[in-house]
Structure formats: structure tokens, C-alpha cells
Design an enzyme around this catalytic site. Structure first.
Site, PDB file in Angstrom:
ATOM      1  N   GLY A  30       0.819  -1.197   0.000  1.00 53.78           N
ATOM      2  CA  GLY A  30       0.000   0.000   0.000  1.00 53.78           C
ATOM      3  C   GLY A  30       0.860   1.258   0.000  1.00 53.78           C
ATOM      4  CB  SER A  31       0.097   4.643   1.199  1.00 54.58           C
ATOM      5  OG  SER A  31      -1.061   4.786   0.410  1.00 54.58           O
ATOM      6  CB  THR A  32       4.492   1.556   3.510  1.00 50.96           C
ATOM      7  OG1 THR A  32       4.186   0.297   2.899  1.00 50.96           O
ATOM      8  CG2 THR A  32       3.664   1.709   4.776  1.00 50.96           C
ATOM      9  CG  PHE A  33       5.950   0.629  -3.122  1.00 53.11           C
ATOM     10  CD1 PHE A  33       6.933  -0.331  -2.934  1.00 53.11           C
ATOM     11  CD2 PHE A  33       5.876   1.263  -4.355  1.00 53.11           C
ATOM     12  CE1 PHE A  33       7.824  -0.651  -3.944  1.00 53.11           C
ATOM     13  CE2 PHE A  33       6.758   0.947  -5.378  1.00 53.11           C
ATOM     14  CZ  PHE A  33       7.736  -0.017  -5.175  1.00 53.11           C
ATOM     15  CE  LYS A  34       0.273   6.722  -2.004  1.00 55.71           C
ATOM     16  NZ  LYS A  34      -0.898   7.211  -1.243  1.00 55.71           N
TER      17      LYS A  34
END
Length: 484
Positions: free
Chosen positions: A216-220
Site C-alpha cells: 500500500g502507501s508505505t511503498f510511496k
């Protein structure tokens, strides 16, 4: 000697030479492999009568052998059971070994070549074989905080010391009690094994390192790292951030979680887009960078390579091989086919915390003989320079902003600057999303980097979010290490 007898003699000699060659080969090259097989009953009986060395945290055993009055001389015990089970594994007569009990078996039972001199002394002095000790890198306070924080939730926690790669905590829930599998009562062990394997929540699985999840957004953080490293972006560069991002080749747009544009504007800086975790902003950045740049950046943080040889069956985190444009936009926000372990996302945070240098994670600090002579000591080792120190500093400032002003507020620690990033990864319509939080602290002199994944919690679907569920657990683990 007639010709028939001569041929028979030659054949016998060839067979004898083949037998000697095979015996030498087995002794020289395959002895450890054969001795390590779980189905080798002769070796197994012999090993169960050895005073197996302890697995330690500091000087405290988390696995140890005690004298036994049954058919074996010693009983393996695990004083804290489920808390350390994902790391220690189990030592079972019926079902073999797991975790450190498996990968460090020869050191723990004293048969490792590095302890050959000790074995010779034991034979000469007629002393029974005794195993060496294995000291782990785990921090007891951090491990306890991680296990307690997870509680009845299904999930995992990994904490790493950024400057060295030492793993400070590795917890997963639900866990299991390895004492049940180490029992010498075969009927009880069989029942425990059956129960654990039939449990739909898979308590034998180490979710921290063996399971892959959409990050999810931790990959941003990876997408932001690729953007800043390209030289085409700064933290203040404005990017498209509408409520819906129209994607090429599809009529399905990419949307922000709240259905609104990013921070009240259709263009937002990278910093603001990370603060509010805007999908459309980082999706548009991913489209501009392309999949190769994202994949290369992910690889520099450790994706595509198997970390942590000290545990069995550790999973390799993945970035998709050849995504099209809509898939690339989804990948840039940690969806589509991007998959990562909690260990991997802790490595991303640790790499940023360590001025862009990702250290090789490790669990075994040292191995010692029974008379406390050091056999081996693990030294920190660099894996990759994922980003420059300048880019790492920019990412750190952006992550501090997330915790101070954005979705990561529940990760705040009084008197300590925390850098972090939340994530809420969608999976399927019929199952709840995964909640993530990855962080490090103190931001200006990091002592710990942590990743928390919540796979399942007994709350309403709309209440599941990385900030609400995972950040408070990360906070308690960081506080345990920082002595807060």
C-alpha cells in the site's frame, strides 16, 4: 588364475573402489546434509540425547535444554513460548526443527565443523557431547512491546537498528507455543501439530518474514525516493493531484481514499502528497518515472533478493515484471502486483534512516562453545546505497512531516522526533484492507526503524487504517528501545 576368476577379481575390485569413493564423498561432502535430515532416525535419536546449547537474548535463554528422565536425556524448553517462536522455531522429535533451531542446528548440537576441536577434547576426556550457544540480536523490551501491541490482531512487527542491520524485534500473531511440539509425549505432539496446521490463521507462519503483502502507501517512500533520485523532482515540486486521476488504456480512474483532491488543490508538492498519502499524486509520479525506474529503486532497497539467511523460507519481495501504464500507476502506490514482507518495509525505513545505506539484516549476534569461547561474531555489512545522503535527508524531512502534520500522528512520541509513513492496502472486496506503518526514531539520530502490518483486526472495515491500527504499535516498540 583362469580368465573367469580374473574378471571376477577385477569386478570385485571396481565395486570396492566405488564403495570407497562413495563413502568418502558422503563423509566429505554430504555428512551435514544427511545428519540434518528430519527422517534420519539414528541421527535424530543420538541428537536428542545431546545437551543442546541455548538460544540467548543477552544472557537470558529463550530456548534451552533441561535434564529429562525419559528415553532422552534432555528436554528442550522455551521459557517465553509464543513471544519468540517466530525466531527460535521449535525442536521436535516427531516434526523436526524450525527457525533458528533448524538453521543453527549444527552449532546448537555441537556437531558443526567450527567446534571440531571441542569434540576431540570431549572424546579424549570421555565427556558427553555438548552444544554451543547462539546469541540473538533481539531486544527483549522491543520484542515484548511488539507482541503485546499485536495482541489478538493478526499481524507482524519487525524492528531494525538502522546503522548495523541488527534485528531488534520480530513478532507475529497469532503465534504458537513451541513447548507443545518439543514434548516427548508423541500423542500430545501429534495433536498439537494437527491443531496448528488446521488453524485457518496459520500460527506456524512467520508473517514478518515469510508472508508477502501489498505494501500500500508505505511503498510511496520508494516512489518518492526514485523521483528525488532522478534529479527531476524536489520535495517542493508540484504534481497532479486531482480527486481522480484518469489513467491511459482504461476507463477506471485512480482515486484518493477520501474521494477529494490532495490537500485542497489539484496540484500538490511531493511533501504534501506524502503527508496526506494522495494516490493520484504518486500515481502520476509513477507514470512519469516509468516502471524501470521504480523497479530499480525498489531493488536498491532489497526487493528481488532474499534477505536473512538465518531463517528458513524467508520470502522475496517483488515489483511487477512488465506492468502497463495503469498497472504502473497502481504499482507506484504499492498496489497491483507489488508484494513485500514487513521485514522488507522495515529495511526501506532503515535505509532512509541510515543516510540511504541499507544494511544487511541479521538475527544471530554470536555463536560460542560451551566453555564460552567465541566461534563466530556477526559484523554489520552493507547491502546497497539505495539513495544519496541528500535524498535520504529529504525523505526524512517528508516523513517527519507525515507524523507531525499528516496521517502518521498516532506515531508521535513526546520529546522525540519520529519519521514515518502510513499505508492501507486494498486486497479484495470481500476482505478487509491491510494496515501498515513504517517509521524510525529519533529522526536526527535513528536508533530504531520499524514496520508494522495488521492483516486482520476485529473492528469495522471503515476503521481500518495504518495510522489508527499500526502506528500505535510502532510507537510502543520505538519507545521500548529508546527507553521512553
Amino acid at each position: 588364475m583362469n580368465s573367469a576368476i580374473r574378471r571376477l577379481a577385477v569386478a570385485a575390485m571396481i565395486l570396492m573402489l566405488a564403495l570407497m569413493a562413495n563413502s568418502t564423498y558422503l563423509q566429505a561432502f554430504r555428512a551435514n546434509e544427511i545428519n540434518g535430515r528430519n527422517d534420519n532416525n539414528r541421527v535424530r535419536d543420538s541428537q536428542f540425547s545431546v545437551n543442546r546449547g541455548p538460544i540467548l537474548i543477552g544472557s537470558t535463554p529463550v530456548a534451552q535444554s533441561k535434564p529429562s528422565n525419559d528415553r532422552f536425556k534432555y528436554q528442550r524448553t522455551y521459557p517465553s513460548g509464543p513471544v519468540y517462536a517466530p525466531v527460535t522455531g521449535f525442536y521436535s522429535y516427531r516434526f523436526g526443527r524450525g527457525g533458528i533451531e533448524l538453521t543453527m542446528n549444527s552449532e546448537l548440537n555441537g556437531s558443526d565443523p567450527s567446534m571440531a576441536f571441542r569434540r576431540i577434547i570431549d572424546v579424549i576426556s570421555n565427556r558427553p557431547q555438548q552444544g554451543g550457544s547462539v546469541t540473538l540480536t533481539l531486544n527483549a523490551a522491543a520484542q515484548q512491546a511488539a507482541y503485546k501491541g499485536l495482541g489478538s490482531k493478526t499481524g507482524a512487527v519487525v524492528a531494525i537498528e538502522p546503522k548495523t542491520g541488527r534485528i531488534l524485534a520480530m513478532a507475529t500473531t497469532p503465534s504458537y507455543d513451541p513447548n507443545r511440539l518439543a514434548s516427548h509425549d508423541s500423542a500430545k505432539v501429534d495433536a498439537a501439530w494437527k491443531s496448528l496446521n488446521e488453524d485457518k490463521d496459520r500460527p506456524l507462519s512467520n508473517r514478518a518474514a515469510q508472508e508477502l503483502y501489498p505494501p500500500g502507501s508505505t511503498f510511496k517512500l520508494v516512489t518518492a525516493a526514485a523521483a528525488l533520485s532522478s534529479g527531476k523532482y524536489t520535495p517542493e515540486t508540484k504534481v497532479n493531484s486531482p480527486a481522480e486521476l484518469v489513467l491511459p488504456q482504461t476507463t477506471v480512474p485512480l482515486v484518493n481514499e477520501d474521494g477529494k483532491n490532495c490537500g485542497g488543490s489539484n496540484t500538490a508538492t511531493l511533501t504534501i502528497a506524502l503527508r496526506y498519502s494522495c494516490n493520484t499524486a504518486y500515481g502520476s509520479v509513477g507514470l512519469a518515472l516509468g516502471p524501470d525506474a521504480l523497479r530499480e529503486q525498489a531493488a536498491k532497497f532489497g526487493f528481488g533478493a532474499r534477505p536473512l539467511a538465518e531463517l528458513p523460507s524467508v520470502a522475496t519481495s517483488q515489483f511487477p515484471g512488465d506492468p502497463n501504464e495503469p498497472q504502473t500507476a497502481q504499482s507506484a502506490i504499492g498496489q497491483f502486483d507489488v508484494r513485500a514482507t514487513p521485514l522488507q518495509m522495515a529495511m526501506v525505513a532503515a535505509g532512509i534512516a541510515n543516510k540511504g545505506e541499507v544494511m544487511k539484516p541479521y538475527l544471530v549476534q554470536s555463536v560460542k562453545t560451551p566453555d564460552l569461547k567465541t566461534v563466530s561474531e556477526t559484523k554489520p555489512e552493507s547491502l546497497h546505497q539505495a539513495v544519496t545522503p541528500q535524498v535520504a535527508a529529504q525523505l526524512t524531512a517528508m516523513m517527519v512531516d507525515v507524523v507531525n502534520n499528516g496521517t502518521g500522528k498516532p506515531g508521535q512520541i513526546s520529546g522525540v522526533q519520529v519519521a514515518g509513513k502510513t499505508g492501507t492496502a486494498q486486497t479484495a472486496k470481500d476482505r478487509p484492507p491491510f494496515a501498515w506503518f513504517t517509521a524510525f526514531a529519533p529522526a536526527d539520530d535513528p536508533k530504531i526503524a520499524v514496520a508494522v502490518l495488521i492483516e486482520k483486526a476485529d473492528i469495522a472495515r471503515d476503521d481500518i487504517a495504518g495510522g489508527k491500527l499500526a502506528a500505535p504499535i510502532a510507537k510502543s516498540v520505538m519507545e521500548a528501545v529508546l527507553g521512553q
